[in-house]
Write a protein that holds these residues in place. Structure first.
Motif, PDB file in Angstrom:
ATOM      1  N   GLU A   1      -2.731  -5.450  -7.371  1.00 28.23           N
ATOM      2  CA  GLU A   1      -3.832  -4.510  -7.177  1.00 28.23           C
ATOM      3  C   GLU A   1      -3.436  -3.136  -7.706  1.00 28.23           C
ATOM      4  O   GLU A   1      -4.188  -2.496  -8.432  1.00 28.23           O
ATOM      5  CB  GLU A   1      -4.184  -4.442  -5.703  1.00 28.23           C
ATOM      6  CG  GLU A   1      -5.284  -3.452  -5.392  1.00 28.23           C
ATOM      7  CD  GLU A   1      -5.544  -3.388  -3.898  1.00 28.23           C
ATOM      8  OE1 GLU A   1      -6.559  -2.790  -3.544  1.00 28.23           O
ATOM      9  OE2 GLU A   1      -4.766  -3.914  -3.093  1.00 28.23           O
TER      10      GLU A   1
ATOM     11  N   ASP B   1      -8.204   2.463   0.851  1.00 24.31           N
ATOM     12  CA  ASP B   1      -9.056   1.296   1.051  1.00 24.31           C
ATOM     13  C   ASP B   1      -9.538   0.771  -0.296  1.00 24.31           C
ATOM     14  O   ASP B   1     -10.715   0.477  -0.474  1.00 24.31           O
ATOM     15  CB  ASP B   1     -10.255   1.666   1.926  1.00 24.31           C
ATOM     16  CG  ASP B   1      -9.829   1.985   3.340  1.00 24.31           C
ATOM     17  OD1 ASP B   1      -8.816   1.409   3.786  1.00 24.31           O
ATOM     18  OD2 ASP B   1     -10.488   2.809   3.981  1.00 24.31           O
TER      19      ASP B   1
ATOM     20  N   HIS C   1     -10.246  -1.844  -2.940  1.00 23.03           N
ATOM     21  CA  HIS C   1     -10.447  -3.281  -3.073  1.00 23.03           C
ATOM     22  C   HIS C   1     -10.849  -3.536  -4.507  1.00 23.03           C
ATOM     23  O   HIS C   1     -11.839  -3.016  -4.996  1.00 23.03           O
ATOM     24  CB  HIS C   1     -11.548  -3.780  -2.118  1.00 23.03           C
ATOM     25  CG  HIS C   1     -11.199  -3.581  -0.689  1.00 23.03           C
ATOM     26  ND1 HIS C   1     -10.273  -4.357  -0.045  1.00 23.03           N
ATOM     27  CD2 HIS C   1     -11.650  -2.695   0.224  1.00 23.03           C
ATOM     28  CE1 HIS C   1     -10.171  -3.963   1.209  1.00 23.03           C
ATOM     29  NE2 HIS C   1     -10.996  -2.938   1.396  1.00 23.03           N
ATOM     30  N   MET C   2     -10.065  -4.346  -5.182  1.00 26.25           N
ATOM     31  CA  MET C   2     -10.312  -4.590  -6.596  1.00 26.25           C
ATOM     32  C   MET C   2     -10.626  -6.055  -6.812  1.00 26.25           C
ATOM     33  O   MET C   2      -9.959  -6.931  -6.276  1.00 26.25           O
ATOM     34  CB  MET C   2      -9.074  -4.201  -7.398  1.00 26.25           C
ATOM     35  CG  MET C   2      -9.257  -4.297  -8.858  1.00 26.25           C
ATOM     36  SD  MET C   2      -7.823  -3.621  -9.649  1.00 26.25           S
ATOM     37  CE  MET C   2      -8.111  -4.194 -11.269  1.00 26.25           C
ATOM     38  N   GLN C   3     -11.638  -6.295  -7.612  1.00 22.60           N
ATOM     39  CA  GLN C   3     -11.992  -7.668  -7.940  1.00 22.60           C
ATOM     40  C   GLN C   3     -11.811  -7.866  -9.434  1.00 22.60           C
ATOM     41  O   GLN C   3     -12.248  -7.049 -10.246  1.00 22.60           O
ATOM     42  CB  GLN C   3     -13.441  -7.961  -7.537  1.00 22.60           C
ATOM     43  CG  GLN C   3     -13.622  -7.979  -6.043  1.00 22.60           C
ATOM     44  CD  GLN C   3     -15.000  -8.481  -5.657  1.00 22.60           C
ATOM     45  OE1 GLN C   3     -15.829  -8.721  -6.529  1.00 22.60           O
ATOM     46  NE2 GLN C   3     -15.214  -8.664  -4.382  1.00 22.60           N
ATOM     47  N   PHE C   4     -11.140  -8.971  -9.766  1.00 25.57           N
ATOM     48  CA  PHE C   4     -10.880  -9.294 -11.161  1.00 25.57           C
ATOM     49  C   PHE C   4     -11.377 -10.715 -11.402  1.00 25.57           C
ATOM     50  O   PHE C   4     -10.876 -11.659 -10.792  1.00 25.57           O
ATOM     51  CB  PHE C   4      -9.373  -9.177 -11.433  1.00 25.57           C
ATOM     52  CG  PHE C   4      -9.023  -9.285 -12.876  1.00 25.57           C
ATOM     53  CD1 PHE C   4      -9.373  -8.289 -13.765  1.00 25.57           C
ATOM     54  CD2 PHE C   4      -8.343 -10.384 -13.355  1.00 25.57           C
ATOM     55  CE1 PHE C   4      -9.048  -8.379 -15.091  1.00 25.57           C
ATOM     56  CE2 PHE C   4      -8.014 -10.490 -14.686  1.00 25.57           C
ATOM     57  CZ  PHE C   4      -8.368  -9.484 -15.566  1.00 25.57           C
TER      58      PHE C   4
ATOM     59  N   GLY D   1     -14.106 -11.982 -10.364  1.00 22.44           N
ATOM     60  CA  GLY D   1     -14.720 -12.487  -9.132  1.00 22.44           C
ATOM     61  C   GLY D   1     -13.756 -12.705  -8.000  1.00 22.44           C
ATOM     62  O   GLY D   1     -14.173 -12.924  -6.865  1.00 22.44           O
ATOM     63  N   ASP D   2     -12.458 -12.672  -8.247  1.00 24.23           N
ATOM     64  CA  ASP D   2     -11.467 -12.858  -7.179  1.00 24.23           C
ATOM     65  C   ASP D   2     -10.922 -11.502  -6.770  1.00 24.23           C
ATOM     66  O   ASP D   2     -10.667 -10.633  -7.616  1.00 24.23           O
ATOM     67  CB  ASP D   2     -10.302 -13.726  -7.666  1.00 24.23           C
ATOM     68  CG  ASP D   2     -10.748 -15.136  -7.999  1.00 24.23           C
ATOM     69  OD1 ASP D   2     -11.687 -15.613  -7.343  1.00 24.23           O
ATOM     70  OD2 ASP D   2     -10.164 -15.741  -8.932  1.00 24.23           O
ATOM     71  N   GLU D   3     -10.718 -11.341  -5.464  1.00 26.36           N
ATOM     72  CA  GLU D   3     -10.161 -10.083  -4.990  1.00 26.36           C
ATOM     73  C   GLU D   3      -8.658 -10.083  -5.249  1.00 26.36           C
ATOM     74  O   GLU D   3      -7.952 -11.025  -4.920  1.00 26.36           O
ATOM     75  CB  GLU D   3     -10.425  -9.904  -3.495  1.00 26.36           C
ATOM     76  CG  GLU D   3     -10.014  -8.534  -3.024  1.00 26.36           C
ATOM     77  CD  GLU D   3     -10.531  -8.213  -1.641  1.00 26.36           C
ATOM     78  OE1 GLU D   3      -9.845  -7.453  -0.958  1.00 26.36           O
ATOM     79  OE2 GLU D   3     -11.596  -8.733  -1.261  1.00 26.36           O
ATOM     80  N   VAL D   4      -8.208  -9.026  -5.863  1.00 25.37           N
ATOM     81  CA  VAL D   4      -6.797  -8.895  -6.188  1.00 25.37           C
ATOM     82  C   VAL D   4      -6.167  -8.039  -5.104  1.00 25.37           C
ATOM     83  O   VAL D   4      -6.669  -6.968  -4.775  1.00 25.37           O
ATOM     84  CB  VAL D   4      -6.605  -8.246  -7.574  1.00 25.37           C
ATOM     85  CG1 VAL D   4      -5.150  -8.089  -7.900  1.00 25.37           C
ATOM     86  CG2 VAL D   4      -7.312  -9.049  -8.641  1.00 25.37           C
ATOM     87  N   ASP D   5      -5.070  -8.517  -4.561  1.00 21.68           N
ATOM     88  CA  ASP D   5      -4.416  -7.789  -3.483  1.00 21.68           C
ATOM     89  C   ASP D   5      -2.920  -7.760  -3.755  1.00 21.68           C
ATOM     90  O   ASP D   5      -2.398  -8.511  -4.572  1.00 21.68           O
ATOM     91  CB  ASP D   5      -4.698  -8.483  -2.142  1.00 21.68           C
ATOM     92  CG  ASP D   5      -4.380  -7.581  -0.964  1.00 21.68           C
ATOM     93  OD1 ASP D   5      -4.245  -6.366  -1.190  1.00 21.68           O
ATOM     94  OD2 ASP D   5      -4.271  -8.097   0.162  1.00 21.68           O
TER      95      ASP D   5
ATOM     96  N   LYS E   1       0.858  -1.188   0.000  1.00 19.20           N
ATOM     97  CA  LYS E   1       0.000   0.000   0.000  1.00 19.20           C
ATOM     98  C   LYS E   1       0.892   1.235   0.000  1.00 19.20           C
ATOM     99  O   LYS E   1       1.884   1.292   0.717  1.00 19.20           O
ATOM    100  CB  LYS E   1      -0.888   0.046   1.238  1.00 19.20           C
ATOM    101  CG  LYS E   1      -1.820  -1.121   1.381  1.00 19.20           C
ATOM    102  CD  LYS E   1      -2.971  -0.991   0.449  1.00 19.20           C
ATOM    103  CE  LYS E   1      -3.944  -2.117   0.729  1.00 19.20           C
ATOM    104  NZ  LYS E   1      -4.785  -2.370  -0.393  1.00 19.20           N
TER     105      LYS E   1
END
Length: 127
Positions: free
Chosen positions: A40, A25, A27-30, A32-36, A20
């Motif tokens: 991200e 805050d 939060h990205m979803q690609f 259907g899966d959250e990308v971290d 980070k």
């Protein structure tokens, strides 16, 4: 230019390797899966850059269309002003012709004298 490119490269590497930057805050979803993590930031920057490119293309297209419309309207405005000025000049000449007749007689007399003097000078010089 090299300093800017170096700064941009360092910033991109920082975005890739740091989890980070600042406290966001996001939060990205690609699919259907959250990308971290670094992905991200990579996906976020890529999609934001793509959105900015689309916005830039839309603004350029809007500017071109607006320029064409304004240029077309400008041609009609200039033509209208030219016609209006021509009408005003003709009307003013028509209204002032009785008043300008004595001046016209004097101007014709001066023209005649100047022309006569030029012809005499040309005869004397043998032209």
């Amino acid at each position: 230019m090299k300093k800017i490119l170096t700064f941009a490269l360092v910033f991109m590497l920082a975005c890739l390797f740091l989890d980070k930057i600042g406290g966001s805050d996001l939060h990205m979803q690609f699919n259907g899966d959250e990308v971290d993590g670094p992905l991200e930031w990579l996906f976020g920057m890529a999609f934001a850059g793509g959105g900015l490119l689309i916005a830039l293309a839309a603004l350029v297209c809007a500017a071109v269309v607006a320029g064409m419309v304004i240029a077309g309207v400008g041609v009609f405005v200039v033509a209208g002003l030219a016609i209006a000025c021509g009408v005003v000049v003709v009307v003013l000449l028509a209204l002032s012709s009785p008043v300008l007749l004595p001046l016209l007689i004097l101007a014709a007399f001066a023209w005649l004298l100047v022309g006569r003097n030029r012809r005499q000078r040309a005869r004397e010089q043998g032209i």
